[in-house]
Design a protein around this motif. Structure first.
Motif, PDB file in Angstrom:
ATOM      1  N   ILE A 195       0.396   3.134   6.973  1.00  0.00           N
ATOM      2  CA  ILE A 195       0.858   2.895   5.606  1.00  0.00           C
ATOM      3  C   ILE A 195      -0.320   2.650   4.670  1.00  0.00           C
ATOM      4  O   ILE A 195      -0.387   3.192   3.550  1.00  0.00           O
ATOM      5  CB  ILE A 195       1.836   1.708   5.578  1.00  0.00           C
ATOM      6  N   VAL A 196      -1.267   1.844   5.100  1.00  0.00           N
ATOM      7  CA  VAL A 196      -2.441   1.556   4.268  1.00  0.00           C
ATOM      8  C   VAL A 196      -3.244   2.832   4.021  1.00  0.00           C
ATOM      9  O   VAL A 196      -3.680   3.112   2.897  1.00  0.00           O
ATOM     10  CB  VAL A 196      -3.308   0.463   4.918  1.00  0.00           C
ATOM     11  N   SER A 197      -3.430   3.636   5.056  1.00  0.00           N
ATOM     12  CA  SER A 197      -4.173   4.895   4.909  1.00  0.00           C
ATOM     13  C   SER A 197      -3.465   5.838   3.941  1.00  0.00           C
ATOM     14  O   SER A 197      -4.109   6.476   3.094  1.00  0.00           O
ATOM     15  CB  SER A 197      -4.331   5.579   6.270  1.00  0.00           C
TER      16      SER A 197
ATOM     17  N   PRO B  59      -3.892  -7.585   8.494  1.00  0.00           N
ATOM     18  CA  PRO B  59      -2.936  -6.571   8.040  1.00  0.00           C
ATOM     19  C   PRO B  59      -2.276  -6.907   6.708  1.00  0.00           C
ATOM     20  O   PRO B  59      -2.088  -6.024   5.861  1.00  0.00           O
ATOM     21  CB  PRO B  59      -1.905  -6.514   9.171  1.00  0.00           C
ATOM     22  N   LEU B  60      -1.922  -8.158   6.508  1.00  0.00           N
ATOM     23  CA  LEU B  60      -1.224  -8.544   5.291  1.00  0.00           C
ATOM     24  C   LEU B  60      -2.121  -8.393   4.061  1.00  0.00           C
ATOM     25  O   LEU B  60      -1.723  -7.815   3.049  1.00  0.00           O
ATOM     26  CB  LEU B  60      -0.721  -9.983   5.404  1.00  0.00           C
ATOM     27  N   ALA B  61      -3.347  -8.880   4.153  1.00  0.00           N
ATOM     28  CA  ALA B  61      -4.268  -8.775   3.023  1.00  0.00           C
ATOM     29  C   ALA B  61      -4.638  -7.324   2.751  1.00  0.00           C
ATOM     30  O   ALA B  61      -4.780  -6.916   1.591  1.00  0.00           O
ATOM     31  CB  ALA B  61      -5.524  -9.599   3.290  1.00  0.00           C
ATOM     32  N   ALA B  62      -4.784  -6.529   3.805  1.00  0.00           N
ATOM     33  CA  ALA B  62      -5.118  -5.114   3.637  1.00  0.00           C
ATOM     34  C   ALA B  62      -4.005  -4.397   2.873  1.00  0.00           C
ATOM     35  O   ALA B  62      -4.272  -3.596   1.964  1.00  0.00           O
ATOM     36  CB  ALA B  62      -5.336  -4.456   4.992  1.00  0.00           C
ATOM     37  N   PHE B  63      -2.758  -4.691   3.223  1.00  0.00           N
ATOM     38  CA  PHE B  63      -1.646  -4.042   2.530  1.00  0.00           C
ATOM     39  C   PHE B  63      -1.529  -4.540   1.095  1.00  0.00           C
ATOM     40  O   PHE B  63      -1.315  -3.743   0.165  1.00  0.00           O
ATOM     41  CB  PHE B  63      -0.333  -4.271   3.273  1.00  0.00           C
ATOM     42  N   ARG B  64      -1.649  -5.829   0.893  1.00  0.00           N
ATOM     43  CA  ARG B  64      -1.533  -6.363  -0.462  1.00  0.00           C
ATOM     44  C   ARG B  64      -2.555  -5.722  -1.405  1.00  0.00           C
ATOM     45  O   ARG B  64      -2.249  -5.412  -2.567  1.00  0.00           O
ATOM     46  CB  ARG B  64      -1.726  -7.882  -0.441  1.00  0.00           C
ATOM     47  N   ALA B  65      -3.762  -5.507  -0.906  1.00  0.00           N
ATOM     48  CA  ALA B  65      -4.806  -4.929  -1.755  1.00  0.00           C
ATOM     49  C   ALA B  65      -4.488  -3.491  -2.141  1.00  0.00           C
ATOM     50  O   ALA B  65      -4.582  -3.108  -3.317  1.00  0.00           O
ATOM     51  CB  ALA B  65      -6.153  -4.993  -1.032  1.00  0.00           C
ATOM     52  N   VAL B  66      -4.090  -2.689  -1.165  1.00  0.00           N
ATOM     53  CA  VAL B  66      -3.884  -1.268  -1.456  1.00  0.00           C
ATOM     54  C   VAL B  66      -2.574  -1.033  -2.217  1.00  0.00           C
ATOM     55  O   VAL B  66      -2.482  -0.102  -3.024  1.00  0.00           O
ATOM     56  CB  VAL B  66      -3.952  -0.443  -0.163  1.00  0.00           C
ATOM     57  N   ARG B  67      -1.585  -1.885  -2.039  1.00  0.00           N
ATOM     58  CA  ARG B  67      -0.352  -1.735  -2.825  1.00  0.00           C
ATOM     59  C   ARG B  67      -0.630  -2.037  -4.286  1.00  0.00           C
ATOM     60  O   ARG B  67      -0.037  -1.425  -5.183  1.00  0.00           O
ATOM     61  CB  ARG B  67       0.780  -2.584  -2.286  1.00  0.00           C
TER      62      ARG B  67
END
Length: 206
Positions: free
Chosen positions: A45-47, A70-78
């Motif tokens: 999803i992040v990719s 995982p949570l911080a990675a998703f929050r940033a890219v969203r």
């Protein structure tokens, strides 16, 4: 806010909540996607979010890796993708995609926003969370998926048709015609909707 931006926000909120509910020991749990564990689902999803930024000349901002957080990675890219949707100029940029030329907001809506729903189910199944997809999303995705021409659907089920290691849908999993619409949708895209442990062993797509 337009409908596409609001739909993305709702889908991203739901996916973020699922990430937040994953316990540390669950990240290596297998998912319905063949060869992926729960962390791999989030990594995908992040990719994909990163790919949505390229046509409008943007790149993901600094963020932890999915491996580390995982949570911080998703929050940033969203936040990066939401910024595109919230900017009328960027959202309306017409770009080339594997499915033809279209505005960036439509590309995001039809690819990564829908992915958040379907892979949200994958993450929920992998980590024992509520697997219910909102009825409005089930109905919209069912209508869109069943309208796909047969030749396009065949391509969507062909591994590598849209790039190395990319398989959009897996082989269809047959479910009874009177099954709930969510189950029929999941079977159509290659998921076995039956309770974990009672499946056919069919591989799912990505």
């Amino acid at each position: 806010m337009n409908a596409i931006a609001e739909r993305y926000r709702r889908h991203a909120d739901a996916f973020e909540r699922k990430i937040a509910e994953v316990r540390p020991e669950q990240w290596t749990n297998p998912s319905p996607c063949a060869k992926w564990n729960a962390r791999d689902v989030v990594d995908h999803i992040v990719s994909m979010h990163g790919y949505m930024l390229t046509p409008v000349g943007r790149r993901p901002g600094p963020a932890p890796s999915v491996q580390d957080d995982p949570l911080a990675a998703f929050r940033a890219v969203r936040a990066d993708v939401q910024a595109v949707l919230d900017d009328p100029g960027l959202a309306g940029t017409v770009c080339d995609t594997p499915m033809g030329r279209m505005p960036a907001e439509r590309h995001i809506d039809e690819v990564v926003s829908d992915d958040l729903v379907l892979h949200g189910w994958d993450l929920a199944r992998a980590t024992g969370q509520d697997e219910t997809i909102p009825a409005e999303d089930v109905a919209r995705l069912w209508a869109g998926t069943t309208a796909i021409p047969a030749e396009v659907m065949e391509k969507l089920r062909t591994p590598g048709a849209f790039g190395p290691d990319i398989e959009v849908f897996g082989p269809e999993v047959k479910v009874p015609d009177d099954s709930p619409l969510q189950d029929r949708l999941l079977g159509l895209i290659g998921r076995d909707p039956r309770p974990a442990g009672s499946g056919t062993g069919a591989d799912s797509g990505n």
